[in-house]
Design an enzyme around this catalytic site. Sequence first.
Site, short mmCIF file in Angstrom:
data_model
loop_
_atom_site.label_atom_id
_atom_site.label_comp_id
_atom_site.label_asym_id
_atom_site.label_seq_id
_atom_site.Cartn_x
_atom_site.Cartn_y
_atom_site.Cartn_z
N GLU A 182 -28.06 43.42 -9.56
CA GLU A 182 -27.32 43.01 -8.49
C GLU A 182 -25.92 43.12 -8.92
OE1 GLU A 182 -29.24 39.77 -6.56
OE2 GLU A 182 -30.36 40.93 -5.46
N ASP A 213 -26.78 19.82 7.24
CA ASP A 213 -27.28 18.35 7.66
C ASP A 213 -27.15 17.21 6.20
OD1 ASP A 213 -27.68 19.49 9.86
OD2 ASP A 213 -29.80 18.95 10.03
N ALA A 237 -36.44 24.60 -2.70
CA ALA A 237 -36.05 23.31 -3.56
C ALA A 237 -37.16 22.24 -3.08
CB ALA A 237 -34.58 22.97 -3.11
N LYS A 242 -37.21 20.01 9.65
CA LYS A 242 -36.87 19.96 11.11
C LYS A 242 -37.36 21.00 11.96
CE LYS A 242 -32.28 21.81 10.43
NZ LYS A 242 -30.63 21.57 10.69
N GLN A 283 -34.04 38.15 0.11
CA GLN A 283 -34.52 39.40 -0.08
C GLN A 283 -34.40 39.79 -1.46
OE1 GLN A 283 -32.12 41.75 2.41
NE2 GLN A 283 -33.11 41.18 4.33
N GLY A 284 -33.14 39.86 -2.04
CA GLY A 284 -33.08 40.51 -3.30
C GLY A 284 -34.01 40.07 -4.34
N GLY A 285 -33.84 38.37 -4.69
CA GLY A 285 -34.92 37.98 -5.90
C GLY A 285 -34.47 36.66 -6.48
N ARG A 325 -19.24 39.47 -5.59
CA ARG A 325 -19.47 39.51 -3.94
C ARG A 325 -18.13 39.15 -3.34
NH1 ARG A 325 -24.94 36.79 -2.73
NH2 ARG A 325 -26.11 38.26 -3.48
N HIS A 358 -22.63 33.19 3.84
CA HIS A 358 -23.93 33.53 3.31
C HIS A 358 -24.44 32.30 2.40
CE1 HIS A 358 -27.28 35.49 1.62
NE2 HIS A 358 -26.75 35.32 0.40
N HIS A 411 -21.46 37.16 2.25
CA HIS A 411 -22.10 38.35 1.74
C HIS A 411 -21.26 39.57 2.22
CE1 HIS A 411 -25.28 40.81 0.67
NE2 HIS A 411 -25.97 40.18 0.01
N ARG A 423 -20.83 32.10 -7.02
CA ARG A 423 -22.27 32.30 -7.31
C ARG A 423 -22.76 33.51 -7.64
NH1 ARG A 423 -27.32 33.38 -4.66
NH2 ARG A 423 -26.35 33.80 -2.80
N SER A 430 -29.37 31.37 -7.01
CA SER A 430 -29.75 29.85 -6.10
C SER A 430 -31.04 29.88 -5.81
CB SER A 430 -28.94 30.27 -4.81
OG SER A 430 -29.38 31.25 -3.93
N SER A 453 -37.98 21.56 3.87
CA SER A 453 -39.01 22.34 2.93
C SER A 453 -38.94 23.88 2.65
CB SER A 453 -40.15 22.34 4.22
OG SER A 453 -39.68 22.98 5.19
P1 FAD Z 1 -33.49 26.14 2.34
O1 FAD Z 1 -34.32 27.05 2.14
O2 FAD Z 1 -32.56 26.49 3.49
O3 FAD Z 1 -34.26 25.15 3.06
C1 FAD Z 1 -33.63 23.85 3.95
C2 FAD Z 1 -34.73 23.11 4.53
O4 FAD Z 1 -34.28 21.80 4.93
C3 FAD Z 1 -35.36 23.96 5.60
O5 FAD Z 1 -36.77 23.60 5.72
C4 FAD Z 1 -34.75 23.14 6.84
O6 FAD Z 1 -35.56 23.10 8.25
C5 FAD Z 1 -34.82 21.74 6.30
N1 FAD Z 1 -33.71 20.76 6.86
C6 FAD Z 1 -32.66 21.03 7.04
N2 FAD Z 1 -31.80 19.98 7.70
C7 FAD Z 1 -32.79 19.16 7.73
C8 FAD Z 1 -32.92 17.87 8.60
N3 FAD Z 1 -31.77 17.09 8.97
N4 FAD Z 1 -33.99 17.18 8.55
C9 FAD Z 1 -35.16 17.74 8.06
N5 FAD Z 1 -35.28 18.90 7.42
C10 FAD Z 1 -34.08 19.53 7.39
N6 FAD Z 1 -30.72 33.49 -3.29
C11 FAD Z 1 -31.15 34.36 -4.06
O7 FAD Z 1 -31.22 33.45 -5.30
N7 FAD Z 1 -31.67 35.33 -4.06
C12 FAD Z 1 -31.78 36.10 -2.94
O8 FAD Z 1 -32.28 37.12 -2.72
C13 FAD Z 1 -31.12 35.28 -1.90
N8 FAD Z 1 -31.29 36.01 -0.52
C14 FAD Z 1 -30.86 35.56 0.54
C15 FAD Z 1 -30.88 36.20 1.81
C16 FAD Z 1 -30.56 35.55 3.01
C17 FAD Z 1 -30.67 36.38 4.21
C18 FAD Z 1 -29.99 34.11 2.73
C19 FAD Z 1 -29.73 33.53 4.00
C20 FAD Z 1 -29.76 33.45 1.73
C21 FAD Z 1 -30.40 34.15 0.45
N9 FAD Z 1 -30.21 33.76 -0.81
C22 FAD Z 1 -30.74 34.27 -1.87
C23 FAD Z 1 -29.84 32.16 -0.99
C24 FAD Z 1 -30.94 31.02 -0.81
O9 FAD Z 1 -32.15 31.88 -0.16
C25 FAD Z 1 -30.87 29.75 -0.77
O10 FAD Z 1 -29.55 29.47 -1.29
C26 FAD Z 1 -32.27 29.12 -0.95
O11 FAD Z 1 -33.26 29.80 -0.48
C27 FAD Z 1 -31.78 27.46 -0.53
O12 FAD Z 1 -32.97 26.77 -0.76
P2 FAD Z 1 -33.05 25.22 -0.26
O13 FAD Z 1 -34.60 24.87 -0.54
O14 FAD Z 1 -31.98 24.86 -1.00
O15 FAD Z 1 -32.76 25.48 1.42
C1 SIN Z 2 -29.28 39.71 -1.65
O1 SIN Z 2 -30.40 40.13 -1.57
O2 SIN Z 2 -28.31 40.36 -1.39
C2 SIN Z 2 -28.98 38.16 -1.71
C3 SIN Z 2 -28.97 37.64 -3.07
C4 SIN Z 2 -28.46 36.39 -3.07
O3 SIN Z 2 -27.96 35.84 -2.01
O4 SIN Z 2 -28.68 35.95 -4.12
#
Ligand code: FAD
Ligand code: SIN
Length: 537
Positions: free
Chosen positions: A115, A223, A15, A34, A46-48, A290, A351, A244, A386, A391, A12
Amino acid sequence: MSESTEVLVLGSGVAGLFFALRAAEHRKVTILTKSMRAESNSRYAQGGIAAVWSEDDDYEHHIRDTLVAGAGLCRREAVEQTVRRAPARVQDLIRYGTQFTRREEHPDQYDLHREGGHSHRRILHADDLTGAEMVRALIAACEANPNIRILDHHTAIDLVTEKWLARRNNEIPPERDRVIGAYALDQKSGEVRAIGAKVVVLATGGAGKVYLYTTNPDIATGDGMAMAWRAGARVANMEFVQFHPTCLYHPQEKSFLISEALRGEGGKLVLPSGARFMDSYDARAELAPRDVVARAIDNEIKRRGLSCVYLDMRHLSAKELETKFPNIYGHLRSLDIDMATQPIPVVPAAHYFCGGVQTDLQGETSILNLFAVGETACTGLHGANRLASNSLLEAIVFADQAAHSVHERFGNVASDPSLPDWDHGSAVDSDELVVINQTWEEIRRFMWNYVGIVRTHRRLKRAQRRVELVQDEIRKYYWDFRITADLIELRNLAMVAEMVVTCALQRRESRGLHYTLDFPESDPRFIHDTVISRPDQ
Ligand code: FAD
Ligand code: SIN
C-alpha cells in the site's frame, strides 16, 4: 447500585477484544460496547495489517516507512516497539483463529499486499475483509473465555476518578488522579449503571463521524477522547485527521471504502477525461502517502469543479478483480458498477484520527490505571500521518503492552471502588429530538467545510466560533434532559470538534495531515506534539 469488575474495557473493536484476551489470562474482564459487539471501525478494515513477513523486507524498512509518513512527529521508541513486535502479535491473531489469505501458488505462504508509503509488500490480509475476519476470530475467542463478559448496547458516559469524587464530596483531591470506574447507559433499560473498576481501558475507536463525509460507521463519535478529556487526561495531535483518498462516490452509499490495496495492485487515478494526474503531484504517483494523494484529488475536484475523480482498475480482468477483491467487486456490482469495464468514482473522506488520548509505551494515560488502546489513543506511532495498515497493528501491539502492565501492577491497586449512583437531577425526557439531529448535522458540515483537507486560519476561527456556540447549547440541553445514547454521542462529537480546532489553531505550519494555506511549509519550531488538557486540572 454500584457494581464492580476487575478490569473494565470500553469498546469491542480489535483493540478492546485483543486486550481482553490478554488480560483475561489473569483477571476478570468486562467489556462494554455501545452497539452490537461486532460493530466497530475494525469490522470494516479492508486492506490489512502491516508486519515484516518476507525475506526481502526487514524491520529497518518498516521503521523508516513509518517515520517518513509521520513527517517528523513519530516517537521513535513507539515505532521501534510496534514494528519489532508486529510478527509476534500477528502470530497471536493467527493463534486466536484469524485466517489470513494464502498465496494461490504457495499455499504454505501468506499473500502480502503493498500500500501507499510502504517500500515492501508487507500487508497481511483476509481477502479485502481483513477487519471482519479479525473481529470474527477475536469475538469467538472472547466468548469462549470464562473470564470475559461482553455487555452489548451499553454506552459509557463518563469516567469516574478520585479527583472527581473528592470534589463532589468536598474533600481535598489527590495530587495524581486515578480512575476508579465509569458510568454507562444500559440502552435497553434506560438506566445508568455505575461500574467500579481497578483498571479502565478506553478502546472506543476514532471519531470520523465528526465530518460530513467519512469512511467510518456510526459508532465513530470519539467518545473515549471526549471522556478522557473531561476526566482531565492529556490529549494530543487532534489536528492530524487522515482523509482516505478513495471513498466510493455514489448517491446510495456514503461510506464505502475503495481500499488502497487497489492502487497497490496498479490502480490509476484519472480525471473524467481518462487523463492521469498523480504523477504531476508526486514521483510516487498513486502510491504516494495518503495525505499527498487526498490533497491532490481535493485540488483537482475543486479547481475543475468536479464531483469526483475515478480509480481505473481495467488493467485487471474480472476474474482477477473478483479473486483479489471479492467484497469490493461484489459490492460495486450490486450498485451496477463493473470495475472490470468502468472506472470507479471516488472522493476523499475522513478516515482516521492520528491524535487521541496520549499514552506511554504501555498504553497508560496521564491518569493512573486508565489505559487507552487503538484509534482512541495517541501513542506516538503515527506522528503527523499514519502509514496505511499500521493502525490494526498498533491496536494489537499496544493492547498487549497494556495487558502486561495491568498484570504487573495488580498487586498494588485499590480495593474494590464503590461509585455513587448516577444523579439524574431534575432532567426530564426530551420531546425535541430534532435539536440533536440538527446540531449533529451542523457540526459535521462546518468541520468538513472549515477544518477539512486544506485549512486556513480564518476558516479555523470560523469553526471555533461555531463550536463554542454549539457547545453552549449542548451543555444546557445535557443538564435539562434525561440522557440518551444520541445525546451522549452528540456531546462527545462537539468535544472532539473543539479539540481538533484547538489543536489545528496551535499548529501554525503545515505538516503531515495538517495543511494550511496560511503556513504552507513545515517549520522546525513545531516539531512537537500538540498537547491539550482541561484547564482546571
Ligand atoms: P474500533 O474498531 O472502532 O472499536 C471501537 C469500539 O468502541 C466499538 O465497539 C464501539 O461500538 C465502541 N464504543 C465507542 N464508544 C463507546 C462508548 N461510549 N461506550 C461503549 N462502547 C463504545 N486500519 C488498518 O490498519 N488496516 C486497514 O485495512 C484499515 N482499513 C480501514 C477501513 C475502513 C473503512 C475504516 C473505517 C478504517 C480502516 N482502518 C484500517 C482503521 C482501523 O480499522 C481502525 O483504526 C481500527 O480498527 C480501530 O480499532 P479500535 O479497536 O481502536 O476501534
Ligand atoms: C485501505 O484498505 O485502504 C485502508 C487501509 C488503512 O486504513 O490502513
